[in-house]
Structure formats: structure tokens, C-alpha cells
Design an enzyme around this catalytic site. Sequence first.
Site, mmCIF file in Angstrom:
data_model
loop_
_atom_site.group_PDB
_atom_site.id
_atom_site.type_symbol
_atom_site.label_atom_id
_atom_site.label_comp_id
_atom_site.label_asym_id
_atom_site.label_seq_id
_atom_site.Cartn_x
_atom_site.Cartn_y
_atom_site.Cartn_z
ATOM 1 N N THR A 20 -6.269 -3.718 -0.573
ATOM 2 C CA THR A 20 -5.137 -3.946 -1.472
ATOM 3 C C THR A 20 -5.086 -5.355 -2.080
ATOM 4 O O THR A 20 -4.941 -5.501 -3.293
ATOM 5 C CB THR A 20 -3.820 -3.668 -0.728
ATOM 6 N N ASP A 33 4.537 -7.036 -0.458
ATOM 7 C CA ASP A 33 4.600 -8.417 -0.976
ATOM 8 C C ASP A 33 3.370 -8.734 -1.827
ATOM 9 O O ASP A 33 3.483 -9.202 -2.955
ATOM 10 C CB ASP A 33 4.764 -9.440 0.172
ATOM 11 N N ASP A 35 -0.126 4.596 -0.979
ATOM 12 C CA ASP A 35 -1.080 4.119 0.027
ATOM 13 C C ASP A 35 -0.611 4.486 1.430
ATOM 14 O O ASP A 35 -1.379 4.992 2.243
ATOM 15 C CB ASP A 35 -1.263 2.607 -0.093
ATOM 16 N N ASP A 90 -5.705 -0.132 -6.903
ATOM 17 C CA ASP A 90 -6.320 -1.267 -6.206
ATOM 18 C C ASP A 90 -7.536 -0.862 -5.366
ATOM 19 O O ASP A 90 -8.252 -1.716 -4.860
ATOM 20 C CB ASP A 90 -5.277 -2.000 -5.345
ATOM 21 N N HIS A 107 -9.771 3.184 3.438
ATOM 22 C CA HIS A 107 -10.607 2.722 2.324
ATOM 23 C C HIS A 107 -11.191 1.379 2.708
ATOM 24 O O HIS A 107 -10.885 0.851 3.772
ATOM 25 C CB HIS A 107 -9.746 2.596 1.063
#
Length: 560
Positions: free
Chosen positions: A93, A176, A319, A366, A500
Site C-alpha cells: 500500500t 493514514d 483491501d 495501489d 499481495h
Amino acid sequence: MKSLLPILSLCLFLVSCATLSRKQDNHSTTATKTLVDKELKRPKLVVGIVVDQMRYDYLSRFYNRYSDGGFKRLMQDGFNCTNNHYNYVPTYTAPGHASIYTGTSPMNHGIIGNNWYDKVEDQMIYNASDANVLPVGTTSDDGKMSPYRMLTTTVTDELELHTQSRAKVIGVSIKDRGAILPAGHAADAAYWYRGSDEGTFITSTFYRDELPQWVENYNNSKPSSQYAKEWNTLYPVETYTASGTDLNDFERAPRGKETATFPYDLPALMEKNGGFSLLKGTPYGNSLVADFAIAALKNEQMGMDDIPDFLAVSFSSTDYVGHQYGVNSVELEDTYLRLDLEIERLLNELDQQVGSGNYTVFLTADHGAVNNPAYLQSQGVNAGYMDAKELESYLKKHLKNDLGNDTYIKNISNNQVFLDHEKLKAAKLETGYIQEYLAQLLIDYPQIDTVFTRASLTNSSFTSGVGALIQNGFHPKRSGDVVFVIEPGVIVYSRTGSTHGSPQSYDTHVPLLFYGAGIQQGHTTDRTHIIDIAPTISSLLKISFPNGATGNPISEVLKY
Ligand code: ZN
Ligand code: ZN
Ligand code: ZN
């Protein structure tokens, strides 16, 4: 002689211009002005949408069930780069968001993982943590975050620099890092979600000392309470034919629930699952982000004047859902059908406020995700699980036997081995020798199929294949001594859900859609890279590229 030709033709051109301007009246001044204005025409607002863990095939797998106003609108009326990839590992990410917005890879921007072993601090650090800032809107450490570890500028930074900070740049996400890295260093603000018992959006003193009144008001309206409700499928569950059955062996149920099956009674599950943090792993996390993004749009009057603004929105709940239930789950399909409606809602708001044709949107992800390996095995596909602890003890056992010391390894993280250089020096052992020695041990390990040493990555230049991906993800100062790649379909993860991080196409191949002001309608099957996005948007905005950019504008995307 040949080189004089352009100069000659330029002279001729200037002469003819001068002649024209003397002959023509005021009318031509207007025409020239229009030409100049056109040259400087920019969208009033750019909206960057990053969907966390969105594989490319989610655009096609769920296509028939998407509405006309969400993903389909972007695909049909915009430009679809159907062969867009990450050009580095690890596909996580924080590196993903940093690469989208900086137009370069971890080798330059330095965000080499979500967490990594920091050699100076001699400990694992989090990409966005910052001990020098204070939380705003909470007292929790969740607010002590900033982008200071990202070493190069973002397209959003360059927009602020170009406009003397007159552009409004705001980042919004559940995570964040999903808000902070896109918003960049010079942003007006980045807001991210504080779960637990608060359910609000927060920031840090890196951006501002207190929340603006509209954010206070938004938080005071108890935004999360309305989503603490049942999560059931949007349509009858038997119509979810693009996924496996709701009840299967490859999903992880929330704590306090027997099976990972609909419906999910969220109020009853909240206490055992971190309070409002539970919402992060449901489609309602995306609804909260859409609500907040729309509130930002209105209250900050984004896209309302001629100075371009930038709203960076990252939808992270996809995600969490992917990790928990996997790529093939009904839960994931439902999350995307609902996200599609949130994107439609956001686009409708943009039409209302900024006006269709005045704003530009891009949408990407991402990273992708691998199918659950146990499920892949059930389908006859090579896949499996690797135990990180077993690998570590294998390496240490050999170090002990061969060199009489098993403490030369400081850390193993993100598929990299970090050596203890002081200990090696004291033992008069050459680093290069130990790197080669570990590389041989690693390549002999059953589920590892490629290994690179720091020496090989810094002394040669890989132009293709996994070597190039490793090199692009390798920051000379921050990265380790030996890097290894695990076999396709094999992950270091629980047997339920998906993850991932690899160089395989299931992790690198992600959607890339452009839509709106200055964007051509069409598609390409040519390979594009994630690092091309920021240069493309910079070209559209007519601003400097981010200072470390290594990608190129995708010229087919842009009008003229
Ligand atoms: Zn992610
Ligand atoms: Zn299920
Ligand atoms: Zn993830």
C-alpha cells in the site's frame, strides 16, 4: 547545414508573424489571446481515486453488474489503459500510493514498504509515523503521522509549488498512508479515519494545528454510527455468480461470528472487533470516505475558481475485505458493487459543483492481490504457503554450523535480509562474501525461486524481468543486503483470505482510467506503468513533473 534548417524556418515564421500582426486589427489580438488561453487551459479540479487492492480484472469480472454512472462511466467516456502495471516489488500500500503520486518507484522515493527495518534507528518503522508531530482531532497516536519519509515530491506538491500554494490539495482515506502520501508534503490537509471508540476523521500538526470547523461539525454528527448496521448483500445472494459460494473454506469470519456468511450484524460484532474499526473491513468504510470527500469538496469550495485544486481519495476498505475474505468471495463482489455506487455519487456531486467537463478524474489501485492459495490448489494451480519463521531458523542454523555465529542477521522483512555490518567487521568477514553465502542458502530453499545480492543490484542495471522490478524497488540507502522472490502463488500469510506484495502479474496488473477535462476517449492495450500517472497529470496541469519522476506522460490519454 542540416542543423541550421530549424533556425531558418523559425526566422521565416517570426517574419510572417510580424507581417501578419502589422496587417491585422484588434481581432487578431483576441485570437492570439484565445490561443494562449487555450494553451494554459487546465481542469479546475483533479480527483485522484486509488482503490486499495483492486485487481485489473475487477473491472471486467463485475462489469455487467456495475451501474452506468460509476466505473462504467469512467471506462466508456474516458480512457482505459488496460495493461497498466507496477514496475517494482514490493507491491504494498505505502509504496503503491507513493509511486502513483511521485511518478517514480521506491528506488527514488524511498518508501520501500509499509513497515521496514530502519538501519539508523535499528528498529522496524512505519512509513508514515512521525514522532515530531502531534495528533489533531484525537489524542491517539494514530494521529502522529506525516509524509516526511517520502523523499521526492508528488504531483500534488508540484501543484502547490506552481500556484504559490493557492491550489487546494486535500487527501482523504480510511488508512493514514492512503491520505498522507497522495496529499504530499505541501498539502492543505490529509484526513484519515480513527476507528476504535471514535469513528471520526483526524489529521496531524504536520498539516494544521486544529481541525477546520466543517470537519469538527462532520465529526460531531457521529458519522460512523449510521453505518453501524447490518451488512447484507445488495442483491439476492444467489445472483452473485462472479464469485464462489458465500460459505467456503477460504475466508476468515470476524471475531464472534461462526462463519464468514451474510448477513453480518455489525453492531453485535463491534465490541469484539475494535469498535468502529470493524467498519474499515466492510463496504461502509468506503461510504464514509465518499461522504467525507464530498463534504471536503463542498466546504473547501474545491474546483470553484481558475486555480486547479486536487482531491486525492483512497478507498481502503476493499483491501481489508480482500485480506479477510479473499479475491473470490461474495463479500468482495458486494464491496465492489457498492463502491461503484459511491463512485457514481461522487461523480454526480462533481457534475453539480464543478460541472461536467471542468474536472479530471483518474482511477487506479495501489496493487492487486493473489487468489487464496488453498483455493488455487483446489483448482490444480501451483500455489502454497511459506513460513517466515522456518526460513529464519533455516538461515540461522546454517550460519551457526558454517560460521559459528547465528547473529549476523539483524532483520528479515519485505523479503530482504539485513546484515549486522558491525559484527561482520569485528569478525573480519567480508559483506560481499556473506551476501553470496546467504544467496546460495536462499536459492536452495524450497519456495524461493530468485535471489539478488546488494552487490548485483548496485553494480548492474536490469532492464527487464524480475531483476528490473527488484531494482526499481530497491533503495540504495534504505534496503537490505539480500533480496529474495517467492514462487508464484506462494504467500507468507494465513490460509484464509488473500494478500499481495509479489512481482507476479496478479499483484502488478491494476486498472488505470482517466476521465474528463483534457482526456481523450479510448483505450490502449500497450503496457503502461504506474509511474506514468503523475507525469500524465503534470502534463495536463502544465506544471513541473515531481522532482524524482522516472515515468512518462501517456500521450494517447491527453487531448493534443
Ligand atoms: Zn493497499
Ligand atoms: Zn462468505
Ligand atoms: Zn493489503
